[in-house]
Design a protein around this motif. Structure first.
Motif, PDB file in Angstrom:
ATOM      1  N   MET A 183      26.427  26.786  91.418  1.00 36.02           N
ATOM      2  CA  MET A 183      25.979  26.693  90.016  1.00 36.02           C
ATOM      3  C   MET A 183      25.719  28.081  89.442  1.00 36.02           C
ATOM      4  SD  MET A 183      23.534  23.333  89.663  1.00 36.02           S
ATOM      5  CE  MET A 183      22.203  23.999  90.680  1.00 36.02           C
ATOM      6  N   ALA A 184      25.063  28.938  90.227  1.00 36.38           N
ATOM      7  CA  ALA A 184      24.702  30.270  89.733  1.00 36.38           C
ATOM      8  C   ALA A 184      25.929  31.147  89.511  1.00 36.38           C
ATOM      9  CB  ALA A 184      23.743  30.947  90.710  1.00 36.38           C
ATOM     10  N   ARG A 185      27.024  30.874  90.229  1.00 38.18           N
ATOM     11  CA  ARG A 185      28.259  31.631  90.042  1.00 38.18           C
ATOM     12  C   ARG A 185      29.126  31.045  88.932  1.00 38.18           C
ATOM     13  NH1 ARG A 185      28.960  35.242  94.300  1.00 38.18           N
ATOM     14  NH2 ARG A 185      31.042  35.737  93.517  1.00 38.18           N
ATOM     15  N   TYR A 231      35.365  40.919  86.988  1.00 39.48           N
ATOM     16  CA  TYR A 231      34.073  40.498  87.550  1.00 39.48           C
ATOM     17  C   TYR A 231      33.655  39.121  87.033  1.00 39.48           C
ATOM     18  CZ  TYR A 231      29.181  40.871  89.043  1.00 39.48           C
ATOM     19  OH  TYR A 231      27.961  40.653  89.637  1.00 39.48           O
ATOM     20  N   PHE A 232      33.874  38.877  85.726  1.00 45.10           N
ATOM     21  CA  PHE A 232      33.411  37.629  85.102  1.00 45.10           C
ATOM     22  C   PHE A 232      34.514  36.576  84.942  1.00 45.10           C
ATOM     23  CE2 PHE A 232      30.119  40.562  83.213  1.00 45.10           C
ATOM     24  CZ  PHE A 232      29.022  39.983  83.839  1.00 45.10           C
ATOM     25  N   GLY A 233      35.711  36.856  85.444  1.00 47.18           N
ATOM     26  CA  GLY A 233      36.769  35.851  85.393  1.00 47.18           C
ATOM     27  C   GLY A 233      37.294  35.576  83.991  1.00 47.18           C
ATOM     28  N   VAL A 234      37.396  36.614  83.163  1.00 41.52           N
ATOM     29  CA  VAL A 234      37.944  36.463  81.806  1.00 41.52           C
ATOM     30  C   VAL A 234      39.441  36.735  81.865  1.00 41.52           C
ATOM     31  CG1 VAL A 234      37.894  37.338  79.424  1.00 41.52           C
ATOM     32  CG2 VAL A 234      35.765  37.140  80.743  1.00 41.52           C
ATOM     33  N   THR A 235      40.247  35.776  81.399  1.00 46.53           N
ATOM     34  CA  THR A 235      41.708  35.888  81.501  1.00 46.53           C
ATOM     35  C   THR A 235      42.349  35.827  80.123  1.00 46.53           C
ATOM     36  OG1 THR A 235      41.987  33.491  81.688  1.00 46.53           O
ATOM     37  CG2 THR A 235      41.640  34.717  83.744  1.00 46.53           C
ATOM     38  N   GLU A 236      43.605  36.257  80.062  1.00 48.60           N
ATOM     39  CA  GLU A 236      44.339  36.212  78.784  1.00 48.60           C
ATOM     40  C   GLU A 236      44.514  34.771  78.300  1.00 48.60           C
ATOM     41  OE1 GLU A 236      45.210  38.475  76.679  1.00 48.60           O
ATOM     42  OE2 GLU A 236      44.690  40.246  77.872  1.00 48.60           O
ATOM     43  N   GLU A 237      44.795  33.850  79.251  1.00 48.99           N
ATOM     44  CA  GLU A 237      44.984  32.438  78.838  1.00 48.99           C
ATOM     45  C   GLU A 237      43.653  31.731  78.595  1.00 48.99           C
ATOM     46  OE1 GLU A 237      45.555  32.819  83.348  1.00 48.99           O
ATOM     47  OE2 GLU A 237      46.178  33.878  81.518  1.00 48.99           O
ATOM     48  N   GLY A 238      42.577  32.249  79.191  1.00 45.06           N
ATOM     49  CA  GLY A 238      41.240  31.680  78.944  1.00 45.06           C
ATOM     50  C   GLY A 238      40.907  30.535  79.880  1.00 45.06           C
ATOM     51  N   THR A 239      39.620  30.342  80.120  1.00 47.55           N
ATOM     52  CA  THR A 239      39.153  29.197  80.920  1.00 47.55           C
ATOM     53  C   THR A 239      38.569  28.109  80.028  1.00 47.55           C
ATOM     54  OG1 THR A 239      37.003  30.282  81.222  1.00 47.55           O
ATOM     55  CG2 THR A 239      38.645  30.613  82.940  1.00 47.55           C
ATOM     56  N   PHE A 240      38.488  28.382  78.714  1.00 44.35           N
ATOM     57  CA  PHE A 240      37.974  27.406  77.751  1.00 44.35           C
ATOM     58  C   PHE A 240      39.051  27.189  76.688  1.00 44.35           C
ATOM     59  CE2 PHE A 240      34.758  26.438  74.221  1.00 44.35           C
ATOM     60  CZ  PHE A 240      34.561  25.140  74.637  1.00 44.35           C
ATOM     61  N   SER A 245      37.209  32.586  77.297  1.00 39.88           N
ATOM     62  CA  SER A 245      36.733  32.329  78.661  1.00 39.88           C
ATOM     63  C   SER A 245      35.217  32.228  78.693  1.00 39.88           C
ATOM     64  CB  SER A 245      37.161  33.452  79.606  1.00 39.88           C
ATOM     65  OG  SER A 245      38.553  33.447  79.808  1.00 39.88           O
ATOM     66  N   VAL A 246      34.756  31.309  79.541  1.00 43.76           N
ATOM     67  CA  VAL A 246      33.334  31.235  79.865  1.00 43.76           C
ATOM     68  C   VAL A 246      33.080  32.232  80.990  1.00 43.76           C
ATOM     69  CG1 VAL A 246      31.451  29.736  80.609  1.00 43.76           C
ATOM     70  CG2 VAL A 246      33.375  28.775  79.314  1.00 43.76           C
ATOM     71  N   LEU A 247      32.062  33.061  80.858  1.00 45.90           N
ATOM     72  CA  LEU A 247      31.768  34.030  81.909  1.00 45.90           C
ATOM     73  C   LEU A 247      31.290  33.309  83.161  1.00 45.90           C
ATOM     74  CD1 LEU A 247      29.964  36.934  80.003  1.00 45.90           C
ATOM     75  CD2 LEU A 247      32.411  36.470  80.257  1.00 45.90           C
ATOM     76  N   GLN A 248      31.841  33.707  84.307  1.00 47.12           N
ATOM     77  CA  GLN A 248      31.437  33.158  85.600  1.00 47.12           C
ATOM     78  C   GLN A 248      31.539  34.280  86.634  1.00 47.12           C
ATOM     79  OE1 GLN A 248      34.505  30.658  87.428  1.00 47.12           O
ATOM     80  NE2 GLN A 248      35.794  30.969  85.637  1.00 47.12           N
TER      81      GLN A 248
END
Length: 677
Positions: free
Chosen positions: A237-239, A355-364, A369-372
């Motif tokens: 959860m924290a990650r 570090y936060f998993g931000v991508t060009e295609e996005g996670t949202f 992208s949501v930071l994780q």
């Protein structure tokens, strides 16, 4: 022109004060008006930070034609479920019984006698995916009311009779034993997600109360599997994106199994419960990430939810202005690579994206992208990451902020008081203890009357009109008991006793020991609500069991102990079968099985180093539900301090359980060993 909601204190009701719908608040007068006009009642229930409540309001309740139809053929009643959990519970039970599902906004059609006969949740403005439009529903119900009245009243009567017959399986009014708690752990193991942490599939909710049970079970039995499930779930959860990686605090739930994309609203109760869980995880393991998350979550609550009066606001919305004037879910929290470059520059943006998993295609949605914190190899420069976090947080604070529901709910403030008091004590943060004291002071000044009866809500320093329900009495007592242990101020134990006396006198069935959500003298609804299962927060029933148990340990009161044991009978019945939904009850049962232990620390004052060391050691003990009293010898602040002298002129700790006491000790190491045995 504003409608009748303009004079309410609920932010949710005030959001509807300018609707063209002629809304009424829940009141006898609204039903009298329906009788006089011979029309049904439309009951609409929601809450301030509910995304689909806002959508339906915009599509239907702000629409002039829809409003005119409603005003002509219905009396429309709007309820904030957080102000009136009793009304919400009764009609939600009816909705779930009739449709097999529920949720908010909740839309229920009632007779003028408040009996439900037709149900739904969100209705769209036009037919969609097999759902009728809201206008079609309104027209259909109106036609049935006019042309088939006998059938409608017969259905309503049958529903009310069915609800009255839905007695809960109470069990045998005995505390669960070793066998039931072991069965509960086994059932949780079967539902556990070993790859991702947590239980079940999507959507995934933080299992705060189950985690408390797992930590207590491990402390009592040494079961490594219980600790592993708690640790892994907390780490995942924290990650994940459910945790705000730059501002601290948790969102309501994750829409996926991997904790990546949250439903972005942030609730006080979630954050209070999770702050406490992570503090307890640190206490059990010394985990540095758990310490960080506990403190960041506490700081989030104080920074973003604290009100001018010293209480804590209920929630932050999921939606906010995306910078174009359009309200979008998650707009405040999500990032694109371009936005990172704008704030951080090219090199730091590249590091932040990795570090936060931000991508060009996005996670949202829409490439955002949501930071994780994705699992990855390699080390990162801690100072550089800290600088990136600070700059992103500063930049984000310039975005249009989500709306805040400023009402102060007694129960949830009780949970926050417990979390902040303990977190402040564990990590030497007196400012957090002070924040807990300020909130407790507000509850005493504004929410408690001279008979120690609780008002459920307040806003802007004005008490609301709704009486406290069982969870208010229980959770506020829990908060006061934690505050008493941390501060050594016996007045908080006294206030907890006043509240728990009301639980015994007004919420408890004398014969069975079963608990009701509303007081015996509360407003009569079509059914007296009674739900022992934990949902987003501990049920009033299980919270009361835990608080009664702690109070009995502090005072030796047999009536409170007996009431706690009877209340835990429902955990014996439900724990082995549905442990995910009675986690707080299982945690209380762990405390009952362990004693709970009673720790009295006597010393010249809390300024004295020896007293302070023993007191801190006692608070950091992992024995389930242990209660701590601290004070000078001969003090009458706490019953546990009676006849407890210094030992050889030195501060000393006394540990007792089940009417048996260990020899007093002046040594912190020996006390630590006693409380982790």
């Amino acid at each position: 022109m504003p409608n009748r909601l303009a004079h309410e204190t609920s932010p949710y009701l005030l959001q509807h004060a300018d609707n063209p719908v002629d809304w009424w608040p829940w009141s006898a007068e609204a039903f009298e008006e329906a009788r006089k006009r011979n029309v049904p009642v439309l009951l609409s229930i929601g809450y301030s930070s509910c995304h689909w409540c806002h959508v339906m309001a915009h599509e239907s309740f702000e629409d002039q034609q829809t409003a005119e139809y409603l005003n002509a053929h219905y009396v429309s009643v709007k309820v904030d479920r957080e102000e009136r959990p009793d009304v919400d519970a009764v009609y939600m039970e009816a909705v779930q019984a009739a449709t097999g599902q529920g949720g908010w906004p909740m839309t229920v059609f009632l007779t003028p006698d408040a009996e439900p006969f037709y149900f739904g949740t969100y209705f769209p403005p036009a037919p969609r995916q097999g759902m009728p439009s809201f206008r079609q529903v309104l027209q259909g119900v109106h036609q049935a009311w006019e042309e088939r009245r006998d059938e409608v009243t017969e259905v309503a009567g049958k529903i009310v009779r069915d609800l009255a017959g839905r007695e809960i399986s109470y069990g045998d009014a005995q505390t669960p034993g070793e066998q039931e708690l072991a069965q509960a752990l086994l059932a949780l193991t079967r539902e556990y997600d070993p790859q991702r942490g947590g239980f079940g599939g999507a959507p995934k909710f933080p299992p705060s109360m189950v985690l408390e049970f797992l930590l207590r079970h491990h402390a009592r039995t040494g079961a490594e599997g219980a600790l592993q499930m708690a640790q892994d779930t907390c780490e995942r959860m924290a990650r994940g994106g459910i945790y705000d990686q730059i501002g601290g605090g948790f969102a309501r739930y994750s829409v996926d199994r991997d904790w990546i994309v949250p439903h972005f609203e942030k609730m006080l109760y979630d954050n209070a419960l999770l702050c406490r869980v992570y503090a307890h995880l640190w206490r059990a393991t010394g985990s540095e990430p758990a310490r960080r998350v506990a403190l960041e979550t506490a700081d989030f609550m104080v920074r973003e939810l604290r009100t001018a009066e010293g209480g804590f606001a209920s929630a932050l919305d999921a939606d906010s202005d995306d910078g174009t004037g359009k309200h979008v879910e998650g707009a405040y929290y999500v990032w694109t690579p371009a936005q990172l470059r704008e704030v951080l520059g090219e090199q730091d943006a590249e590091l932040a994206a990795r570090y936060f998993g931000v991508t060009e295609e996005g996670t949202f949605e829409h490439g955002r992208s949501v930071l994780q914190l994705p699992q990855q190899d390699g080390l990162f420069d801690a100072d550089r990451i800290a600088s990136i976090r600070e700059r992103l947080l500063a930049a984000r604070s310039g975005r249009p902020a989500p709306g805040r529901d400023d009402k102060v709910v007694a129960a949830w403030n009780g949970l926050a008081i417990a979390a902040l008091a303990e977190t402040g004590a564990y990590f030497d943060r007196p400012d957090l203890v002070e924040a807990a004291l300020a909130a407790a002071d507000l509850l005493v000044r504004l929410h408690l009357d001279e008979q120690a009866r609780l008002t459920r809500t307040s806003k802007d320093g004005h008490a609301g009109a709704n009486a406290g329900v069982l969870e208010d009495y229980a959770d506020v007592a829990e908060g006061f008991l934690a505050l008493a242990s941390v501060t050594g101020e016996g007045v908080w134990l006294e206030f907890a006793g006043f509240l728990l006396d009301h639980v015994l006198a007004r919420f408890t069935d004398e014969e069975s020991g079963a608990l009701f959500d509303t007081a015996a003298d509360a407003e009569r609804l079509i059914r007296r609500p009674q739900d022992p299962t934990d949902n987003a927060a501990p049920s009033g029933w299980t919270a009361a069991a835990g608080a009664l148990l702690s109070y009995a340990a502090h005072t030796g009161s047999q009536p409170h102990r007996t009431a706690a044991e009877k209340a835990l009978g429902v955990v014996k019945a439900l724990g082995p079968r549905v442990p995910r939904f009675i986690g707080w009850g299982l945690a209380a049962a762990e405390a009952a099985l362990d004693g709970p232990r009673e720790v009295a620390v006597v010393g010249p004052s809390l300024e004295h180093e020896g007293t302070r060391t023993l007191h801190r050691t006692a608070l950091l003990g992992t024995a389930p539900g242990a209660v701590v009293a601290v004070g000078a010898p001969g003090s009458d602040e706490f019953p546990l301090l009676a006849d407890r002298p210094l030992v050889g002129g030195e501060p000393a700790a006394y540990v007792c359980r089940n009417f048996t006491c260990d020899a007093p000790t002046t040594e912190a190491d020996r006390l630590r060993a006693t409380l982790s045995d």
